[in-house]
Design an enzyme around this catalytic site. Structure first.
Site, PDB file in Angstrom:
ATOM      1  CG  ASP A   1      -3.060   7.852   6.153  1.00  0.00           C
ATOM      2  OD1 ASP A   1      -4.110   7.599   6.184  1.00  0.00           O
ATOM      3  OD2 ASP A   1      -2.127   7.701   7.253  1.00  0.00           O
ATOM      4  N   GLY A   2      -4.917   9.496   4.185  1.00  0.00           N
ATOM      5  CA  GLY A   2      -5.259  11.109   4.717  1.00  0.00           C
ATOM      6  C   GLY A   2      -6.424  11.275   3.603  1.00  0.00           C
TER       7      GLY A   2
ATOM      8  CD1 TRP B   1      -7.583  16.774   0.180  1.00  0.00           C
ATOM      9  CD2 TRP B   1      -9.860  15.958   0.019  1.00  0.00           C
ATOM     10  NE1 TRP B   1      -8.043  17.104  -1.098  1.00  0.00           N
ATOM     11  CE2 TRP B   1      -9.377  16.956  -1.236  1.00  0.00           C
ATOM     12  CE3 TRP B   1     -10.986  15.499  -0.280  1.00  0.00           C
ATOM     13  CZ2 TRP B   1     -10.240  17.073  -2.289  1.00  0.00           C
ATOM     14  CZ3 TRP B   1     -11.811  15.677  -1.461  1.00  0.00           C
ATOM     15  CH2 TRP B   1     -11.334  16.653  -2.236  1.00  0.00           C
TER      16      TRP B   1
ATOM     17  CG  HIS C   1     -12.256   6.459   0.720  1.00  0.00           C
ATOM     18  ND1 HIS C   1     -10.841   6.477   1.513  1.00  0.00           N
ATOM     19  CD2 HIS C   1     -12.958   6.282   1.740  1.00  0.00           C
ATOM     20  CE1 HIS C   1     -11.136   6.379   2.728  1.00  0.00           C
ATOM     21  NE2 HIS C   1     -12.238   6.090   2.926  1.00  0.00           N
TER      22      HIS C   1
ATOM     23  CB  THR D   1      -5.822  -7.443   7.591  1.00  0.00           C
ATOM     24  OG1 THR D   1      -4.437  -7.151   8.158  1.00  0.00           O
ATOM     25  CG2 THR D   1      -5.483  -8.571   6.253  1.00  0.00           C
ATOM     26  CD  GLU D   2      -4.354  -4.655  10.539  1.00  0.00           C
ATOM     27  OE1 GLU D   2      -4.023  -4.204   9.418  1.00  0.00           O
ATOM     28  OE2 GLU D   2      -4.006  -5.775  10.753  1.00  0.00           O
ATOM     29  CG  ASN D   3      -8.334  -0.361   5.818  1.00  0.00           C
ATOM     30  OD1 ASN D   3      -7.599  -0.222   5.071  1.00  0.00           O
ATOM     31  ND2 ASN D   3      -7.946   0.443   7.289  1.00  0.00           N
TER      32      ASN D   3
ATOM     33  NE  ARG E   1       0.975   6.236   7.034  1.00  0.00           N
ATOM     34  CZ  ARG E   1       0.649   5.258   7.727  1.00  0.00           C
ATOM     35  NH1 ARG E   1       1.079   4.246   8.174  1.00  0.00           N
ATOM     36  NH2 ARG E   1      -0.912   5.319   8.266  1.00  0.00           N
TER      37      ARG E   1
ATOM     38  CD  GLU F   1      17.140   4.328   1.889  1.00  0.00           C
ATOM     39  OE1 GLU F   1      16.939   5.323   2.595  1.00  0.00           O
ATOM     40  OE2 GLU F   1      18.011   3.418   2.249  1.00  0.00           O
TER      41      GLU F   1
HETATM   42  C1  FPP Z   1      -6.594   6.082   3.638  1.00  0.00           C
HETATM   43  O1  FPP Z   1      -7.184   7.184   4.056  1.00  0.00           O
HETATM   44  C2  FPP Z   1      -6.973   5.502   2.573  1.00  0.00           C
HETATM   45  C3  FPP Z   1      -7.569   4.168   2.442  1.00  0.00           C
HETATM   46  C4  FPP Z   1      -7.712   3.063   3.566  1.00  0.00           C
HETATM   47  C5  FPP Z   1      -8.360   3.775   1.352  1.00  0.00           C
HETATM   48  C6  FPP Z   1      -7.539   3.803  -0.136  1.00  0.00           C
HETATM   49  C7  FPP Z   1      -8.311   3.790  -1.281  1.00  0.00           C
HETATM   50  C8  FPP Z   1      -8.294   4.471  -2.303  1.00  0.00           C
HETATM   51  C9  FPP Z   1      -7.328   5.545  -2.613  1.00  0.00           C
HETATM   52  C10 FPP Z   1      -9.171   4.223  -3.585  1.00  0.00           C
HETATM   53  C11 FPP Z   1      -9.029   2.989  -4.264  1.00  0.00           C
HETATM   54  C12 FPP Z   1      -7.911   2.931  -5.120  1.00  0.00           C
HETATM   55  C13 FPP Z   1      -7.660   1.708  -5.923  1.00  0.00           C
HETATM   56  C14 FPP Z   1      -6.142   2.046  -6.543  1.00  0.00           C
HETATM   57  C15 FPP Z   1      -8.493   0.767  -6.263  1.00  0.00           C
HETATM   58  P1  FPP Z   1      -8.025   7.055   5.369  1.00  0.00           P
HETATM   59  O2  FPP Z   1      -9.120   6.954   5.250  1.00  0.00           O
HETATM   60  O3  FPP Z   1      -6.982   6.264   6.379  1.00  0.00           O
HETATM   61  O4  FPP Z   1      -7.748   8.649   5.879  1.00  0.00           O
HETATM   62  P2  FPP Z   1      -7.517   9.257   7.239  1.00  0.00           P
HETATM   63  O5  FPP Z   1      -6.255   8.770   7.785  1.00  0.00           O
HETATM   64  O6  FPP Z   1      -7.439  10.789   6.813  1.00  0.00           O
HETATM   65  O7  FPP Z   1      -8.695   8.974   7.915  1.00  0.00           O
END
Ligand code: FPP
Length: 238
Positions: free
Chosen positions: A10-11, A15, A27, A56-58, A175, A194
């Protein structure tokens, strides 16, 4: 090391925002870090690493952001075969493949098949994954597999019909970005996991952070619902 670690990465958005960049840049950076963490986990002899890539929520995010993440995933799947071969890494999937764009679903199926023979760490990509959705799909699979005969649904039946029933439950769930939420990740499997929350945003993570999380985990006493005077884990929590 015999461990299964799950990571809620997350994050990325925060970032990027902190640097005046668009979310997708976060990303892109997140993918670079995911690759480093896969290597670090493999070097640490972790057995299973589940990465929460897309829930599924993304789908509620903008079409642009969803499309960008799917593109990153496809790029990753296509470019990492040599890395997987060199490190004996087997890639697997958890989530609902049937509701992913067909090109993405095909790339996932291909990489899972092509790396099936590798016997090192298994990386499980949770993509279009929801913990409740996985339980519902497991129950439906159990019911449709009985050819009309009535069956009792119990814990073993559900566990046997999860997406990857052979994979042990996660020992540790990490997390990043300081959120204290499970966000529908591995709901069934995490009953005794854990938790480790890191304040750092995912793009700021490194192998050293993973090592620190594991060290912290190893100092904990896991009782599985028993008490510390009971020697063996896995005792009933009733
Ligand atoms: C959460 O950050 C991240 C995601 C929903 C996407 C994760 C995807 C990757 C790390 C790239 C793909 C990786 C692989 C292994 C194929 P956020 O967007 O929720 O951040 P925020 O909470 O700061 O908005």
């Amino acid at each position: 090391m015999g461990l299964h670690i799950g990571i809620i990465m997350d994050g990325n958005g925060r970032w990027a925002q902190a640097r005046g960049l668009v979310r997708t840049q976060g990303h892109r950076e997140g993918l670079k870090v995911a690759k480093q963490i896969v290597k670090a986990a493999s070097d640490l002899k972790i057995d299973f690493l589940t990465l929460y890539v897309f829930s599924t929520e993304n789908w509620k995010r903008t079409a642009d952001e969803v499309g960008f993440i799917m593109g990153l995933v496809r790029q990753y799947l296509k470019s990492e075969f040599n890395f997987c071969r060199e490190n004996h890494i087997r890639v697997r999937h958890t989530g609902d493949l049937s509701r992913l764009p067909t090109d993405v679903a095909k790339d996932i199926a291909d990489v899972c098949r092509d790396t099936e023979m590798f016997t090192g760490m298994q990386v499980i990509l949770a993509l279009n994954y929801g913990g409740r959705d996985e339980i519902v799909r497991a129950v439906n699979r159990a019911l449709t597999g009985t050819a009309g005969k009535e069956i009792d649904i119990n814990e073993t039946v559900i566990a046997d019909h999860l997406d990857n029933p052979d994979i042990p439950d996660p020992d540790l769930i990490i997390r990043t970005a300081g959120e204290y939420r499970i966000s529908n990740f591995l709901l069934w499997e995490s009953a005794y996991s854990e938790y480790y929350i890191s304040e750092k945003l995912w793009p700021d993570w490194s192998g050293a952070d993973l090592a620190e999380a594991i060290e912290n985990f190893q100092k904990r006493e896991r009782r599985y619902g028993g008490a510390s005077y009971l020697s063996a884990p896995g005792v009933s929590h009733e």
